[in-house]
Design a protein around this motif. Structure first.
Motif, short mmCIF file in Angstrom:
data_model
loop_
_atom_site.label_atom_id
_atom_site.label_comp_id
_atom_site.label_asym_id
_atom_site.label_seq_id
_atom_site.Cartn_x
_atom_site.Cartn_y
_atom_site.Cartn_z
N THR A 58 1.05 -1.03 -0.21
CA THR A 58 -0.39 0.04 0.18
C THR A 58 1.05 1.14 0.37
O THR A 58 0.77 1.94 -0.55
N HIS A 59 1.89 1.22 0.52
CA HIS A 59 2.53 2.86 1.16
C HIS A 59 4.33 2.18 1.57
O HIS A 59 3.94 0.58 2.03
N GLY A 60 5.33 2.83 1.29
CA GLY A 60 6.35 3.04 1.65
C GLY A 60 6.56 3.08 3.16
O GLY A 60 8.37 2.75 3.37
N HIS A 61 6.22 2.42 4.33
CA HIS A 61 6.69 3.52 5.84
C HIS A 61 7.19 1.66 5.81
O HIS A 61 6.52 0.31 5.40
N ALA A 62 7.58 1.59 6.49
CA ALA A 62 8.47 0.15 6.65
C ALA A 62 7.87 -0.96 7.20
O ALA A 62 8.16 -2.01 6.93
N ASP A 63 6.98 -0.62 7.82
CA ASP A 63 5.82 -1.70 8.83
C ASP A 63 5.04 -1.93 7.75
O ASP A 63 4.25 -3.40 7.97
N HIS A 64 4.83 -1.39 6.57
CA HIS A 64 4.15 -1.88 5.35
C HIS A 64 4.72 -2.76 4.23
O HIS A 64 4.99 -3.28 3.69
N ALA A 65 6.33 -1.89 3.66
CA ALA A 65 6.67 -2.09 3.01
C ALA A 65 8.42 -2.55 3.13
O ALA A 65 8.96 -2.40 4.16
N GLY A 116 -4.05 9.25 0.39
CA GLY A 116 -4.24 10.58 1.17
C GLY A 116 -2.95 10.75 2.32
O GLY A 116 -3.05 11.52 2.97
N HIS A 117 -2.28 9.35 2.09
CA HIS A 117 -0.94 9.10 3.14
C HIS A 117 0.48 9.55 3.25
O HIS A 117 0.55 10.76 4.26
N VAL A 118 0.46 9.22 2.62
CA VAL A 118 2.13 9.43 2.53
C VAL A 118 2.00 9.59 0.50
O VAL A 118 1.37 8.83 -0.23
N GLY A 137 -4.89 0.29 4.03
CA GLY A 137 -3.57 -0.01 4.26
C GLY A 137 -3.44 1.81 5.38
O GLY A 137 -4.15 1.62 6.05
N ASP A 138 -3.11 2.36 5.22
CA ASP A 138 -3.01 4.05 6.44
C ASP A 138 -4.27 5.06 5.66
O ASP A 138 -3.68 5.38 4.18
N TYR A 139 -4.78 6.08 5.61
CA TYR A 139 -4.94 6.81 5.03
C TYR A 139 -5.29 7.97 5.88
O TYR A 139 -5.43 8.12 7.15
ZN LIG Z 1 2.26 4.36 7.23
#
Ligand SMILES: [Zn+2]
Length: 359
Positions: A58-65, A116-118, A137-139
């Protein structure tokens, strides 16, 4: 001619089999597993926390990617960010996907939509036999000039985060928070304002907000933020003039009355002591809680979040028109209860491995 009904072959069993093969049950389309959210018919995971063969991110934050998957499907920006953080070999192969482009994966239709998160963040819609589940994901819904705004996607099941899933969490207007920082710069022109902000998303958003508030002096950035800030600039996001906050003769004078953006981990470290009379500022949704600001020695807490607050969470659930909601990472109970009171089926998903480090 109709076949004869024998006692050992009841017709209703036949009927039931036909029904279950046609109508998709949500838990057969997406289900929580130890490695993450898994889609059995498509054989892929969403934001897996362990290395898997096929991952959608979903996005590049380390806990997701995370690094180490076989094949990764994500937006071009998320793939670029993963490469910046982990190096070119972060996965065996990768595939970019644009927002709103449907893709077939073993009879499952997958599409990515802005979260709309990063920069590059996406909700992932998964659809089969007329059943659509959206993993968001995160939003967030608050305006953010550094990424595409969240787009609600109608669905049967909506999977929502709940980082700030309590009615007490209502984020203030981001610009009014940033004006508290510009006011402090005017009030204390001799102090270096050390602004703690997570390196992906929050740092660039806070710089962009400062520019929108009319702060046009060069902003100093810690080395840990350089690559991502430059990447955002390459993507056309205006961050104004940035200077490296490197150790050198005269850094004390150069940083006086300036904003120095750094990862929050620098608070209390030797790094901050090279600046004259540093004033610690921290931009985080958690700054709503005074105790957290105190613990970190923060003088100026800015409540600035990249996650939906209570009002955004509940408004978004309504907008998706989902009749079932799965709640994950955060304060699941309150959102589950809110859904039940509003006639929406809901349950906590109990996924593990997702932190709130980005806040
Ligand atoms: Zn995030």
């Amino acid at each position: 001619m109709l076949p004869e009904i024998s006692p050992d072959k009841p017709v209703f069993r036949c009927r039931k089999n036909i029904l279950s093969s046609d109508a998709m049950k949500p838990q057969n389309l997406l289900q929580p597993r130890p490695a993450g959210l898994y889609c059995p018919p498509g054989d892929f995971y969403i934001d897996p926390v362990r290395p898997v063969e096929r991952a959608m991110i979903t996005h590049g934050h380390a806990d997701h990617a995370r690094a180490g998957h076989g094949h990764v499907l994500a937006t071009r920006e998320t793939l670029d960010i993963m490469e910046l953080r982990y190096g070119a070999g972060f996965a065996a192969s990768r595939q970019p996907i644009g927002y709103g482009e449907p893709l077939q994966q073993d009879g499952v239709t997958v599409s990515f939509h802005p979260a709309g998160h990063v920069l590059g963040s996406a909700q992932i819609a998964v659809e089969k036999n007329g059943l659509r589940i959206v993993a968001s994901g995160d939003y967030k819904r608050h305006p953010d000039a550094t990424c595409a705004p969240f787009e609600p996607v109608r669905c049967d099941v909506f999977i929502t985060e709940a980082t700030f899933g309590l009615p007490v969490f209502v984020h203030p207007d981001p610009m009014s928070e940033i004006r508290r920082l510009t006011a402090s710069l005017t009030q204390f022109p001799e102090r270096a304002h050390i602004l703690g902000a997570y390196s992906l998303g929050k740092a660039q958003r806070v710089i962009s907000l400062l520019r929108a508030a009319g702060h046009d002096a060069p902003i100093l950035i810690h080395g840990a933020l350089e690559k991502l800030c430059h990447y955002y600039q390459e993507q056309g996001i205006d961050l104004g003039e940035l200077e490296p906050a490197t150790v050198e003769e005269g850094i004390e004078d150069r940083a006086a009355g300036r904003v120095v953006v750094a990862p929050p981990s620098v608070f209390g470290e030797r790094w901050t002591r090279r600046f004259a009379d540093p004033l610690n500022v921290f931009a985080s949704g958690w700054m709503r809680i005074r105790q957290r600001a105190k613990q970190r020695g923060v003088e100026l807490p800015l409540i600035l979040s990249d996650h939906a607050d209570w009002n955004e969470l509940t408004a978004t659930i309504r907008e998706t028109e989902a009749n079932e909601v799965w709640v994950t990472h955060g304060r699941e109970e309150a959102i589950v209860r809110w859904c039940e009171l509003n006639g929406i089926m809901a349950r906590p998903l109990n996924l593990v491995g997702y932190e709130d480090e980005a806040e």
